[in-house]
Design a protein around this motif. Sequence first.
Motif, PDB file in Angstrom:
ATOM      1  N   ILE A  55     -16.833   6.446  30.052  1.00 42.16           N
ATOM      2  CA  ILE A  55     -15.918   6.145  28.944  1.00 42.16           C
ATOM      3  C   ILE A  55     -15.721   7.383  28.076  1.00 42.16           C
ATOM      4  O   ILE A  55     -14.602   7.707  27.665  1.00 42.16           O
ATOM      5  CB  ILE A  55     -16.462   4.984  28.091  1.00 42.16           C
ATOM      6  N   GLY A  56     -16.823   8.103  27.801  1.00 43.16           N
ATOM      7  CA  GLY A  56     -16.729   9.316  26.980  1.00 43.16           C
ATOM      8  C   GLY A  56     -16.295   8.998  25.554  1.00 43.16           C
ATOM      9  O   GLY A  56     -16.601   7.933  25.024  1.00 43.16           O
ATOM     10  N   GLY A  57     -15.561   9.931  24.935  1.00 44.41           N
ATOM     11  CA  GLY A  57     -15.013   9.698  23.604  1.00 44.41           C
ATOM     12  C   GLY A  57     -16.050   9.503  22.522  1.00 44.41           C
ATOM     13  O   GLY A  57     -15.754   8.924  21.478  1.00 44.41           O
ATOM     14  N   GLY A  58     -17.274   9.975  22.761  1.00 41.57           N
ATOM     15  CA  GLY A  58     -18.315   9.842  21.753  1.00 41.57           C
ATOM     16  C   GLY A  58     -19.063   8.519  21.802  1.00 41.57           C
ATOM     17  O   GLY A  58     -19.982   8.296  21.019  1.00 41.57           O
ATOM     18  N   TRP A  59     -18.679   7.639  22.717  1.00 34.99           N
ATOM     19  CA  TRP A  59     -19.386   6.363  22.842  1.00 34.99           C
ATOM     20  C   TRP A  59     -20.724   6.563  23.534  1.00 34.99           C
ATOM     21  O   TRP A  59     -20.866   7.400  24.414  1.00 34.99           O
ATOM     22  CB  TRP A  59     -18.554   5.367  23.648  1.00 34.99           C
ATOM     23  N   HIS A  60     -21.707   5.788  23.103  1.00 32.41           N
ATOM     24  CA  HIS A  60     -23.015   5.739  23.777  1.00 32.41           C
ATOM     25  C   HIS A  60     -23.527   4.321  23.682  1.00 32.41           C
ATOM     26  O   HIS A  60     -23.027   3.522  22.872  1.00 32.41           O
ATOM     27  CB  HIS A  60     -23.999   6.732  23.119  1.00 32.41           C
ATOM     28  N   LEU A  61     -24.516   3.986  24.471  1.00 29.27           N
ATOM     29  CA  LEU A  61     -25.148   2.672  24.309  1.00 29.27           C
ATOM     30  C   LEU A  61     -25.691   2.608  22.888  1.00 29.27           C
ATOM     31  O   LEU A  61     -26.231   3.590  22.369  1.00 29.27           O
ATOM     32  CB  LEU A  61     -26.276   2.477  25.338  1.00 29.27           C
ATOM     33  N   ALA A  62     -25.544   1.462  22.247  1.00 32.81           N
ATOM     34  CA  ALA A  62     -25.854   1.343  20.825  1.00 32.81           C
ATOM     35  C   ALA A  62     -27.321   1.626  20.522  1.00 32.81           C
ATOM     36  O   ALA A  62     -28.214   1.257  21.287  1.00 32.81           O
ATOM     37  CB  ALA A  62     -25.472  -0.039  20.330  1.00 32.81           C
ATOM     38  N   THR A  63     -27.521   2.295  19.404  1.00 35.54           N
ATOM     39  CA  THR A  63     -28.863   2.630  18.919  1.00 35.54           C
ATOM     40  C   THR A  63     -29.045   1.943  17.567  1.00 35.54           C
ATOM     41  O   THR A  63     -28.222   2.099  16.671  1.00 35.54           O
ATOM     42  CB  THR A  63     -29.005   4.149  18.747  1.00 35.54           C
ATOM     43  N   ILE A  64     -30.120   1.192  17.447  1.00 28.30           N
ATOM     44  CA  ILE A  64     -30.317   0.346  16.263  1.00 28.30           C
ATOM     45  C   ILE A  64     -31.470   0.916  15.452  1.00 28.30           C
ATOM     46  O   ILE A  64     -32.634   0.804  15.833  1.00 28.30           O
ATOM     47  CB  ILE A  64     -30.639  -1.101  16.687  1.00 28.30           C
ATOM     48  N   THR A  65     -31.141   1.534  14.321  1.00 24.97           N
ATOM     49  CA  THR A  65     -32.176   2.271  13.592  1.00 24.97           C
ATOM     50  C   THR A  65     -32.447   1.729  12.190  1.00 24.97           C
ATOM     51  O   THR A  65     -33.118   2.385  11.396  1.00 24.97           O
ATOM     52  CB  THR A  65     -31.792   3.768  13.506  1.00 24.97           C
ATOM     53  N   SER A  66     -31.932   0.524  11.903  1.00 21.42           N
ATOM     54  CA  SER A  66     -32.249  -0.096  10.609  1.00 21.42           C
ATOM     55  C   SER A  66     -32.042  -1.598  10.723  1.00 21.42           C
ATOM     56  O   SER A  66     -31.319  -2.077  11.617  1.00 21.42           O
ATOM     57  CB  SER A  66     -31.359   0.447   9.496  1.00 21.42           C
ATOM     58  N   ALA A  67     -32.662  -2.340   9.820  1.00 26.47           N
ATOM     59  CA  ALA A  67     -32.491  -3.796   9.807  1.00 26.47           C
ATOM     60  C   ALA A  67     -31.026  -4.144   9.549  1.00 26.47           C
ATOM     61  O   ALA A  67     -30.494  -5.102  10.120  1.00 26.47           O
ATOM     62  CB  ALA A  67     -33.387  -4.415   8.739  1.00 26.47           C
ATOM     63  N   GLY A  68     -30.368  -3.339   8.713  1.00 23.26           N
ATOM     64  CA  GLY A  68     -28.965  -3.603   8.416  1.00 23.26           C
ATOM     65  C   GLY A  68     -28.096  -3.468   9.656  1.00 23.26           C
ATOM     66  O   GLY A  68     -27.248  -4.316   9.943  1.00 23.26           O
ATOM     67  N   GLU A  69     -28.336  -2.385  10.416  1.00 22.42           N
ATOM     68  CA  GLU A  69     -27.561  -2.164  11.639  1.00 22.42           C
ATOM     69  C   GLU A  69     -27.870  -3.254  12.654  1.00 22.42           C
ATOM     70  O   GLU A  69     -26.982  -3.756  13.340  1.00 22.42           O
ATOM     71  CB  GLU A  69     -27.866  -0.773  12.208  1.00 22.42           C
ATOM     72  N   ASP A  70     -29.138  -3.632  12.736  1.00 25.70           N
ATOM     73  CA  ASP A  70     -29.564  -4.678  13.674  1.00 25.70           C
ATOM     74  C   ASP A  70     -28.817  -5.978  13.375  1.00 25.70           C
ATOM     75  O   ASP A  70     -28.292  -6.628  14.287  1.00 25.70           O
ATOM     76  CB  ASP A  70     -31.075  -4.877  13.547  1.00 25.70           C
ATOM     77  N   GLY A  71     -28.782  -6.338  12.120  1.00 26.84           N
ATOM     78  CA  GLY A  71     -28.116  -7.582  11.738  1.00 26.84           C
ATOM     79  C   GLY A  71     -26.619  -7.534  12.003  1.00 26.84           C
ATOM     80  O   GLY A  71     -26.029  -8.505  12.486  1.00 26.84           O
ATOM     81  N   PHE A  72     -26.015  -6.367  11.725  1.00 20.66           N
ATOM     82  CA  PHE A  72     -24.575  -6.227  11.937  1.00 20.66           C
ATOM     83  C   PHE A  72     -24.230  -6.352  13.417  1.00 20.66           C
ATOM     84  O   PHE A  72     -23.328  -7.101  13.802  1.00 20.66           O
ATOM     85  CB  PHE A  72     -24.082  -4.881  11.406  1.00 20.66           C
ATOM     86  N   VAL A  73     -24.968  -5.634  14.254  1.00 16.84           N
ATOM     87  CA  VAL A  73     -24.655  -5.629  15.688  1.00 16.84           C
ATOM     88  C   VAL A  73     -24.971  -6.990  16.314  1.00 16.84           C
ATOM     89  O   VAL A  73     -24.188  -7.509  17.114  1.00 16.84           O
ATOM     90  CB  VAL A  73     -25.410  -4.493  16.410  1.00 16.84           C
ATOM     91  N   ALA A  74     -26.085  -7.594  15.920  1.00 11.55           N
ATOM     92  CA  ALA A  74     -26.420  -8.924  16.453  1.00 11.55           C
ATOM     93  C   ALA A  74     -25.320  -9.922  16.095  1.00 11.55           C
ATOM     94  O   ALA A  74     -25.029 -10.844  16.855  1.00 11.55           O
ATOM     95  CB  ALA A  74     -27.764  -9.382  15.912  1.00 11.55           C
ATOM     96  N   GLY A  75     -24.685  -9.689  14.949  1.00 12.78           N
ATOM     97  CA  GLY A  75     -23.602 -10.569  14.526  1.00 12.78           C
ATOM     98  C   GLY A  75     -22.347 -10.451  15.379  1.00 12.78           C
ATOM     99  O   GLY A  75     -21.462 -11.301  15.317  1.00 12.78           O
ATOM    100  N   LEU A  76     -22.248  -9.388  16.186  1.00 11.67           N
ATOM    101  CA  LEU A  76     -21.098  -9.210  17.077  1.00 11.67           C
ATOM    102  C   LEU A  76     -21.310  -9.929  18.414  1.00 11.67           C
ATOM    103  O   LEU A  76     -20.370 -10.118  19.176  1.00 11.67           O
ATOM    104  CB  LEU A  76     -20.871  -7.714  17.359  1.00 11.67           C
ATOM    105  N   LEU A  77     -22.562 -10.322  18.669  1.00 11.79           N
ATOM    106  CA  LEU A  77     -22.899 -10.957  19.949  1.00 11.79           C
ATOM    107  C   LEU A  77     -22.596 -12.457  19.871  1.00 11.79           C
ATOM    108  O   LEU A  77     -22.463 -13.017  18.775  1.00 11.79           O
ATOM    109  CB  LEU A  77     -24.380 -10.740  20.263  1.00 11.79           C
TER     110      LEU A  77
END
Length: 192
Positions: A55-77
């Motif tokens: 895919i490129g374009g700066g995309w990578h498999l998601a990295t979760i480095t805070s509770a806030g990010e964890d909650g946000f990304v889990a909310g997309l699932l």
Amino acid sequence: MTKAGWRRWIGAVAIGLGAQCAQAGTVWSVNGHEYEVITSEGITWTNAQAAVTLIGGGWHLATITSAGEDGFVAGLLPASPASRSHYWLGASDAAVEGTFAWVTGEAWSYTNWWAGEPNNSGEEDFLAYDFRTGWGWNDAADNLGSTYGFARGYVIERTGSGSVPLPGTLALLAFGFGLGLGGVALRRPRRG
Ligand SMILES: [Ca+2]
Ligand SMILES: [Ca+2]
């Protein structure tokens, strides 16, 4: 494959592509990063990593480095998928057993493991969201099969928009790649 089999396969591809084209990256306002959940039934972590590289374009498999990010990304699932549904994230301990590392090189600090994880049960080197009573983390085998849950897809992230394909193109690429390498479930004969 029989003609009917091909029709089913092509139909599944068309449905999948339609669903994927409707998806677009979602920005988390806190860090400005963009996230997308890519559905790809049965995909391995290795193939998800290969797909996001393509895919490129700066995309990578998601990295979760805070509770806030964890909650946000889990909310997309998905809110209530089948129990033990998995979505791959960008970390592995394949290099040094027991030492997980993000694909981006970000510091490994925040974690959200389920109780008893990571357990490396039968050799599990790859990080995934795992739906139990909600979304928490599990170390899982590259090819999940159906023994310890099911790989439903993966989550990608990028730090900001750059020179990238249109979202629809991105999704098509990702889906096609995932289907080609992980589409066994789609080709399985349906029960009459
Ligand atoms: Ca991140
Ligand atoms: Ca595990």
